[in-house]
Design an enzyme around this catalytic site. Structure first.
Site, short mmCIF file in Angstrom:
data_model
loop_
_atom_site.label_atom_id
_atom_site.label_comp_id
_atom_site.label_asym_id
_atom_site.label_seq_id
_atom_site.Cartn_x
_atom_site.Cartn_y
_atom_site.Cartn_z
N LYS A 68 -3.45 51.15 62.39
CA LYS A 68 -1.99 50.58 62.94
C LYS A 68 -1.71 51.26 64.30
O LYS A 68 -2.41 52.38 64.46
CB LYS A 68 -0.88 50.60 61.84
CG LYS A 68 -0.71 52.17 61.45
CD LYS A 68 0.43 52.86 62.19
CE LYS A 68 0.57 54.17 61.75
NZ LYS A 68 1.33 55.28 62.77
N ASP A 79 3.54 55.52 55.14
CA ASP A 79 2.91 54.43 55.91
C ASP A 79 2.10 53.55 55.00
O ASP A 79 1.42 52.47 55.34
CB ASP A 79 1.98 55.06 57.08
CG ASP A 79 2.85 55.45 58.45
OD1 ASP A 79 4.40 55.11 58.23
OD2 ASP A 79 2.25 55.85 59.14
C1 LIG Z 1 6.69 58.61 61.47
C2 LIG Z 1 5.21 58.14 61.18
C3 LIG Z 1 5.08 56.75 61.89
O1 LIG Z 1 4.05 56.02 61.42
O2 LIG Z 1 4.16 59.00 61.88
P1 LIG Z 1 2.39 59.12 61.73
O3 LIG Z 1 2.10 59.83 60.63
O4 LIG Z 1 2.02 57.73 61.63
O5 LIG Z 1 1.97 59.99 62.95
C4 LIG Z 1 4.91 58.19 59.81
O6 LIG Z 1 5.95 57.06 59.27
C5 LIG Z 1 5.03 59.28 58.76
O7 LIG Z 1 4.17 58.99 57.75
P2 LIG Z 1 3.41 59.92 56.97
O8 LIG Z 1 2.59 60.68 57.86
O9 LIG Z 1 2.85 59.26 55.70
O10 LIG Z 1 4.67 60.88 56.47
P3 LIG Z 1 4.91 61.44 54.98
O11 LIG Z 1 3.62 62.17 54.66
O12 LIG Z 1 5.64 60.77 54.30
O13 LIG Z 1 6.06 62.69 55.65
C6 LIG Z 1 5.47 63.90 56.43
C7 LIG Z 1 6.62 64.96 56.80
O14 LIG Z 1 7.25 63.97 57.95
C8 LIG Z 1 8.68 64.08 58.03
N1 LIG Z 1 9.24 62.60 57.83
C9 LIG Z 1 8.36 61.77 57.74
C10 LIG Z 1 8.86 60.34 58.04
C11 LIG Z 1 10.45 60.21 58.14
N2 LIG Z 1 10.74 59.10 58.35
N3 LIG Z 1 11.02 61.31 58.51
C12 LIG Z 1 10.74 62.60 58.33
O15 LIG Z 1 11.31 63.39 58.47
C13 LIG Z 1 8.88 64.54 56.81
O16 LIG Z 1 9.25 66.22 57.08
C14 LIG Z 1 7.83 64.69 55.66
O17 LIG Z 1 7.52 65.91 54.99
N1 LIG Z 2 -9.05 58.82 52.76
C1 LIG Z 2 -8.55 59.53 53.64
N2 LIG Z 2 -8.81 59.17 55.14
C2 LIG Z 2 -8.28 60.17 55.86
N3 LIG Z 2 -7.54 61.10 55.59
C3 LIG Z 2 -7.17 61.45 54.41
C4 LIG Z 2 -7.70 60.73 53.41
N4 LIG Z 2 -7.39 61.26 52.25
C5 LIG Z 2 -6.36 62.33 52.43
N5 LIG Z 2 -6.28 62.50 53.72
C6 LIG Z 2 -5.72 63.58 54.71
O1 LIG Z 2 -4.78 62.98 55.24
C7 LIG Z 2 -4.57 63.53 56.62
C8 LIG Z 2 -3.97 62.18 57.45
O2 LIG Z 2 -4.76 61.15 57.68
P1 LIG Z 2 -4.27 60.02 58.40
O3 LIG Z 2 -3.77 59.01 57.52
O4 LIG Z 2 -5.78 59.59 58.87
O5 LIG Z 2 -3.57 60.66 59.55
P2 LIG Z 2 -2.33 59.67 60.26
O6 LIG Z 2 -1.38 59.24 59.33
O7 LIG Z 2 -1.87 60.82 61.29
O8 LIG Z 2 -3.03 58.88 61.09
C9 LIG Z 2 -5.88 63.91 56.85
O9 LIG Z 2 -5.82 64.91 57.87
C10 LIG Z 2 -6.48 64.22 55.59
O10 LIG Z 2 -6.23 65.40 55.36
#
Ligand SMILES: C[C@@](CO)(OP(=O)(O)O)[C@H](O)COP(=O)(O)OP(=O)(O)OC[C@H]1O[C@@H](n2ccc(N)nc2=O)[C@H](O)[C@@H]1O
Ligand SMILES: Nc1ncnc2c1ncn2[C@@H]1O[C@H](COP(=O)(O)OP(=O)(O)O)[C@@H](O)[C@H]1O
Length: 294
Positions: free
Chosen positions: A13, A138
């Site tokens: 995405k 996500d």
């Molecule tokens: C903000 C986004 C947009 O797509 O960034 P990316 O990860 O794709 O770069 C995502 O929703 C991220 O999703 P994901 O990476 O799964 O986040 P999580 O593991 O749930 O959270 C990681 C950390 O980001 C922060 N967090 C995340 C989402 C949110 N709405 N507020 C926050 O403050 C929190 O500190 C949390 O501990």
């Molecule tokens: N199946 C998987 N594919 C990718 N990353 C994974 C997976 N399982 C666990 N991880 C962990 O999740 C982290 C974030 O991965 P990813 O979802 O690809 O990043 P982002 O959300 O930033 O695009 C990776 O650095 C890795 O340590």
């Protein structure tokens, strides 16, 4: 990888924009974003059995299998549905990891959707999305598989179809921690909310972009390079950046002009993800074959 098993897509995405509206008392951020589904990503294969075991046959370097989101998703589903079924799983990884394009979350969503199908659990999409949220913010958007406007902390989704565009996605070789970006005191957190129907790419931005570019010059450099060719932006909390083109050949030309060492790919933006398309096909043919045997 077994050649006869169905390959289930786990697409990437892009966050076409990411506005941060505020911070909740639990530290999570209220945001608005547009999740654009792509037709490009990883794929997974599943062989379901009655062993009760989950085994991932293709490990990812640096990620122990028990931490892999695929294994965690399969075990969560097994536990939730109280099933004694198991599966062997193969992953064909093409997406760069930790780049803000959601590869891990998408792998988890595909696992939930595919095992719900093979184990015949009949859980609804909403149930799978709710389970997925326990694995990452996500995962739900990939379970629904639609290009969608997100509100709340990213979990309230509303399908918002977008015109067909081609994206050149470049991932600089930098590791960015999502938690670190969200925890930074200089992150802007006061963007005014917009109505989904008023979304235009040009009127929006990514609130994490400036901070990430300041701290990671390679991201700034990649973004600058893309801006030579088309409107461009960072996705999520980085490190990937993307440029938007009306036609694929324009995106291809831009990619060819970048240094040969560039880690990049071209994808079409789709309103319904290839995962959901496959699920629909398989479900339709299962219904047809069930009705023939009755
Ligand atoms: C903000 C986004 C947009 O797509 O960034 P990316 O990860 O794709 O770069 C995502 O929703 C991220 O999703 P994901 O990476 O799964 O986040 P999580 O593991 O749930 O959270 C990681 C950390 O980001 C922060 N967090 C995340 C989402 C949110 N709405 N507020 C926050 O403050 C929190 O500190 C949390 O501990
Ligand atoms: N199946 C998987 N594919 C990718 N990353 C994974 C997976 N399982 C666990 N991880 C962990 O999740 C982290 C974030 O991965 P990813 O979802 O690809 O990043 P982002 O959300 O930033 O695009 C990776 O650095 C890795 O340590």
């Amino acid at each position: 990888m077994p050649s006869k098993l169905t390959r289930w897509p786990a697409p990437a995405k892009l966050n076409l924009f990411l506005h941060i509206l505020g911070r909740r008392s639990d530290g999570y951020h209220q945001l608005q974003s547009l999740f654009q589904m792509l037709d490009y990503g990883d794929s997974l294969q599943f062989s379901a059995d009655n062993s009760g075991q989950i085994s991932l046959e293709t490990s990812i370097a640096g990620v122990p299998n028990e931490d892999n989101l695929i294994v965690r998703a399969a075990k969560l589903l097994q536990q939730y549905a109280q099933t004694s079924q198991g599966a062997r799983i193969w992953l064909h990884k093409t997406l760069p990891m930790g780049g803000g394009i959601g590869g891990g979350s998408s792998n988890a969503a595909t696992t939930l959707v595919a095992l719900n199908y093979y184990w015949q659990l009949n859980l609804t999409t909403d149930q799978l999305a709710e389970l997925g949220l326990q694995l990452g913010a996500d995962v739900p958007v990939f379970v629904h598989g639609q290009t969608a406007f997100a509100d709340g902390v990213g979990e309230q989704l509303k399908a918002l179809p977008q015109p067909e565009r081609y994206y050149l996605v470049v991932t600089p070789d930098v590791h960015i921690s999502t938690a670190e970006v969200f925890g930074h005191p200089q992150l802007p957190r006061n963007t005014q909310p917009i109505a989904p129907e008023h979304y235009h790419f040009e009127d929006t931005h990514n609130d994490c972009q400036e901070l990430v570019c300041q701290r990671h010059p390679l991201v700034a450099k990649a973004l600058q390079a893309l801006l030579e060719y088309a409107p461009s932006r960072m996705t999520g909390t980085g490190a990937s950046v993307f440029a938007v083109f009306p036609r694929r050949d324009q995106a291809e030309q831009a990619l060819q002009s970048l240094p040969a060492s560039t880690r990049g790919f071209i994808a079409k933006g789709v309103n319904c993800s290839p995962l959901i398309r496959l699920l629909q096909q398989l479900t339709d043919s299962r219904v047809q074959s069930d009705s023939r045997t009755q």
